[in-house]
Design an enzyme around this catalytic site. Structure first.
Site, mmCIF file in Angstrom:
data_model
loop_
_atom_site.group_PDB
_atom_site.id
_atom_site.type_symbol
_atom_site.label_atom_id
_atom_site.label_comp_id
_atom_site.label_asym_id
_atom_site.label_seq_id
_atom_site.Cartn_x
_atom_site.Cartn_y
_atom_site.Cartn_z
ATOM 1 N N ILE A 16 0.840 -1.209 0.000
ATOM 2 C CA ILE A 16 0.000 0.000 0.000
ATOM 3 C C ILE A 16 0.875 1.260 0.000
ATOM 4 O O ILE A 16 0.586 2.232 -0.705
ATOM 5 C CB ILE A 16 -0.945 -0.014 1.232
ATOM 6 C CG1 ILE A 16 -1.895 -1.225 1.161
ATOM 7 C CG2 ILE A 16 -1.721 1.286 1.342
ATOM 8 C CD1 ILE A 16 -2.735 -1.454 2.422
ATOM 9 N N ASP A 61 14.314 1.862 10.312
ATOM 10 C CA ASP A 61 13.284 1.070 10.978
ATOM 11 C C ASP A 61 12.372 2.046 11.717
ATOM 12 O O ASP A 61 12.866 2.862 12.509
ATOM 13 C CB ASP A 61 13.978 0.107 11.967
ATOM 14 C CG ASP A 61 13.015 -0.902 12.546
ATOM 15 O OD1 ASP A 61 11.859 -0.532 12.819
ATOM 16 O OD2 ASP A 61 13.424 -2.062 12.727
ATOM 17 N N SER A 140 -4.414 2.466 8.748
ATOM 18 C CA SER A 140 -4.821 1.575 9.823
ATOM 19 C C SER A 140 -5.331 0.280 9.198
ATOM 20 O O SER A 140 -4.709 -0.234 8.266
ATOM 21 C CB SER A 140 -5.874 2.290 10.681
ATOM 22 O OG SER A 140 -6.260 1.477 11.743
ATOM 23 N N TYR A 154 -2.389 -7.558 16.751
ATOM 24 C CA TYR A 154 -2.714 -6.615 15.670
ATOM 25 C C TYR A 154 -3.971 -5.791 15.997
ATOM 26 O O TYR A 154 -3.988 -4.571 15.805
ATOM 27 C CB TYR A 154 -2.910 -7.413 14.387
ATOM 28 C CG TYR A 154 -3.027 -6.599 13.118
ATOM 29 C CD1 TYR A 154 -1.916 -5.952 12.578
ATOM 30 C CD2 TYR A 154 -4.241 -6.496 12.435
ATOM 31 C CE1 TYR A 154 -2.018 -5.230 11.395
ATOM 32 C CE2 TYR A 154 -4.344 -5.777 11.248
ATOM 33 C CZ TYR A 154 -3.236 -5.150 10.735
ATOM 34 O OH TYR A 154 -3.332 -4.442 9.556
ATOM 35 N N LYS A 158 -4.076 -1.690 16.317
ATOM 36 C CA LYS A 158 -4.758 -0.792 15.375
ATOM 37 C C LYS A 158 -5.871 -0.002 16.069
ATOM 38 O O LYS A 158 -6.090 1.163 15.773
ATOM 39 C CB LYS A 158 -5.303 -1.585 14.178
ATOM 40 C CG LYS A 158 -4.215 -2.189 13.285
ATOM 41 C CD LYS A 158 -3.428 -1.125 12.506
ATOM 42 C CE LYS A 158 -2.536 -1.724 11.437
ATOM 43 N NZ LYS A 158 -1.733 -0.742 10.718
HETATM 44 N N1 LIG Z 1 -2.380 -5.654 2.826
HETATM 45 C C1 LIG Z 1 -3.527 -5.689 3.477
HETATM 46 O O1 LIG Z 1 -4.403 -6.521 3.194
HETATM 47 C C2 LIG Z 1 -3.818 -4.676 4.576
HETATM 48 C C3 LIG Z 1 -5.134 -4.573 5.052
HETATM 49 C C4 LIG Z 1 -5.416 -3.633 6.038
HETATM 50 C C5 LIG Z 1 -4.427 -2.824 6.541
HETATM 51 N N2 LIG Z 1 -3.152 -2.955 6.069
HETATM 52 C C6 LIG Z 1 -2.132 -2.064 6.648
HETATM 53 O O2 LIG Z 1 -1.490 -1.372 5.594
HETATM 54 C C7 LIG Z 1 -0.145 -1.072 5.952
HETATM 55 C C8 LIG Z 1 0.775 -1.558 4.842
HETATM 56 O O3 LIG Z 1 0.578 -2.946 4.692
HETATM 57 P P1 LIG Z 1 1.029 -3.733 3.372
HETATM 58 O O4 LIG Z 1 0.223 -4.977 3.353
HETATM 59 O O5 LIG Z 1 1.005 -2.804 2.221
HETATM 60 O O6 LIG Z 1 2.523 -4.093 3.769
HETATM 61 P P2 LIG Z 1 3.671 -4.859 2.940
HETATM 62 O O7 LIG Z 1 3.253 -5.140 1.537
HETATM 63 O O8 LIG Z 1 4.092 -5.995 3.804
HETATM 64 O O9 LIG Z 1 4.833 -3.772 2.924
HETATM 65 C C9 LIG Z 1 5.350 -3.356 4.147
HETATM 66 C C10 LIG Z 1 6.283 -2.188 3.927
HETATM 67 O O10 LIG Z 1 6.710 -1.708 5.203
HETATM 68 C C11 LIG Z 1 8.130 -1.835 5.312
HETATM 69 N N3 LIG Z 1 8.440 -2.165 6.709
HETATM 70 C C12 LIG Z 1 8.131 -3.282 7.385
HETATM 71 N N4 LIG Z 1 8.606 -3.209 8.631
HETATM 72 C C13 LIG Z 1 9.209 -2.005 8.748
HETATM 73 C C14 LIG Z 1 9.902 -1.345 9.797
HETATM 74 N N5 LIG Z 1 10.062 -1.904 11.007
HETATM 75 N N6 LIG Z 1 10.399 -0.107 9.571
HETATM 76 C C15 LIG Z 1 10.254 0.479 8.351
HETATM 77 N N7 LIG Z 1 9.614 -0.096 7.328
HETATM 78 C C16 LIG Z 1 9.103 -1.330 7.522
HETATM 79 C C17 LIG Z 1 8.500 -2.925 4.308
HETATM 80 O O11 LIG Z 1 9.856 -2.863 3.884
HETATM 81 P P3 LIG Z 1 11.035 -3.568 4.738
HETATM 82 O O12 LIG Z 1 10.543 -4.942 5.083
HETATM 83 O O13 LIG Z 1 12.205 -3.551 3.825
HETATM 84 O O14 LIG Z 1 11.255 -2.721 5.941
HETATM 85 C C18 LIG Z 1 7.551 -2.572 3.182
HETATM 86 O O15 LIG Z 1 8.010 -1.445 2.479
HETATM 87 C C19 LIG Z 1 0.079 -1.739 7.299
HETATM 88 O O16 LIG Z 1 -0.059 -0.774 8.321
HETATM 89 C C20 LIG Z 1 -1.017 -2.780 7.382
HETATM 90 O O17 LIG Z 1 -1.375 -3.075 8.701
HETATM 91 C C21 LIG Z 1 -2.818 -3.875 5.103
#
Ligand SMILES: NC(=O)c1ccc[n+]([C@@H]2O[C@H](COP(=O)([O-])OP(=O)(O)OC[C@H]3O[C@@H](n4cnc5c(N)ncnc54)[C@H](OP(=O)(O)O)[C@@H]3O)[C@@H](O)[C@H]2O)c1
Length: 298
Positions: A16, A61, A140, A154, A158
């Site tokens: 995202i 981080d 969120s 989680y 949130k």
């Molecule tokens: N995907 C879904 O279905 C979904 C649904 C509802 C909410 N969300 C929320 O949307 C947000 C993004 O989720 P996503 O699914 O898009 O994640 P994602 O595809 O797993 O990508 C996570 C990103 O965050 C970085 N990251 C992870 N740990 C980190 C840390 N400690 N410090 C700095 N960067 C960090 C990762 O890079 P590195 O690993 O290299 O650090 C990557 O760029 C989250 O808050 C999640 O809870 C996601």
């Protein structure tokens, strides 16, 4: 309206965060992507650069507040402004009664403490800016709005994050109202000028996005295996984030998800803690009635 703005996106190298960052860059915003892994950041930078966007990368981080502060200060110094902070980095992990509590707490620290601490720091740091307004968009989850299975870490993270952000907003409001009352008392401001002054003094604004399951690259395998259902497209989530940042949504708290029989729906939640859960004040907008999740697999 996003041209020549400056944004930091945490978790901007994929998912995202990357989606929001590349949309901002396509609209003329200089974006700084923050994540831990340099290699992934470099790939993301290349993709945005190829699309003609202005992009820089910073490896950090988010749980290390000192390095995050340094990034913010450097970006501000180099550009003389910071307009948008996308408080996005986070991760879901299933946790039940069998999960050791230390692991649950670690997830709370990552998904709640880190983004809350960032928002707290940014609020204090930018609340007295003279010209620019900083918009903090926190990504969120639906888990902030409903109790979900295996969500011991989680879910509270949130939910707590939303509560924490509302408290920050409240403190900023109290401070601004105090300043306005003082100015009225000293004859520096007229009663009818209050609203405009409030707007001038509001230098930090909060936006919250609550996605249901999103079809990010990482989620595609689980979607294919039917381990998660009813994903919403990344595009719809990104468009909603952009509309929030452009103040095009009726509220600053928007849930986005796919619902069978309805399509992709935005739910506008009142951005006021007293009304947040008030069903009569929650409205819906169907943004894509024709969306079919199966099409994501083609
Ligand atoms: N995907 C879904 O279905 C979904 C649904 C509802 C909410 N969300 C929320 O949307 C947000 C993004 O989720 P996503 O699914 O898009 O994640 P994602 O595809 O797993 O990508 C996570 C990103 O965050 C970085 N990251 C992870 N740990 C980190 C840390 N400690 N410090 C700095 N960067 C960090 C990762 O890079 P590195 O690993 O290299 O650090 C990557 O760029 C989250 O808050 C999640 O809870 C996601």
């Amino acid at each position: 309206m996003l041209e020549n703005k400056v944004a930091i996106v945490t978790g901007g190298s994929e998912g995202i965060g990357f989606g929001i960052a590349s949309a901002l860059a396509s609209k003329g915003t200089r974006v700084y992507l923050v994540a831990r892994t340099l290699e992934k950041l470099e790939k993301a930078k290349e993709r945005i650069t190829q699309q003609g966007g202005k992009v820089d990368i910073k490896s950090a981080d988010i749980t290390n507040i000192e390095s995050m502060k340094e990034i913010v200060e450097n970006v501000y110094r180099d550009n003389g402004r910071l307009d948008i902070f996308v408080n996005n980095a986070g991760a879901w992990k299933g946790q039940s009664l069998d999960t050791p509590f230390d692991d649950i707490w670690k997830l709370v620290e990552f998904d709640m403490k880190a983004p809350y601490q960032l928002a707290h720091y940014l609020s204090s740091r930018f609340r007295s800016e003279k010209e620019n307004t900083l918009k903090i968009l926190t990504v969120s989850s639906q888990a902030a709005l409903q109790v979900m299975d295996i969500g011991l870490g989680y879910g509270p993270a949130k939910m707590g994050l939303t509560a924490g952000l509302f408290h920050l907003e409240n403190e900023l409001r109290i401070e601004i109202e105090g300043k306005i009352d003082e100015e009225i008392k000293r004859g520096l401001l007229k009663e009818e000028e209050k609203e405009q002054r409030k707007e001038e003094l509001s230098r930090v604004k909060f936006y919250r996005l609550y996605p249901n399951t999103v079809a990010t690259e990482k989620m595609m395998e689980a979607i294919r295996k039917n381990q998660v259902q009813n994903p919403v497209s990344l595009e719809a989530v990104v468009n909603t984030a952009i509309d929030l940042l452009l103040d095009k949504t009726p509220t600053r708290d928007v849930r986005i998800g796919y619902y069978p029989g309805k399509g992709i729906v935005r739910t506008y939640l009142p951005s006021n803690p007293d009304d947040f859960y008030h069903p009569a004040k929650i409205t819906e907008e169907i943004v894509d009635p024709d969306f079919i999740p199966e099409d994501l697999l083609k």
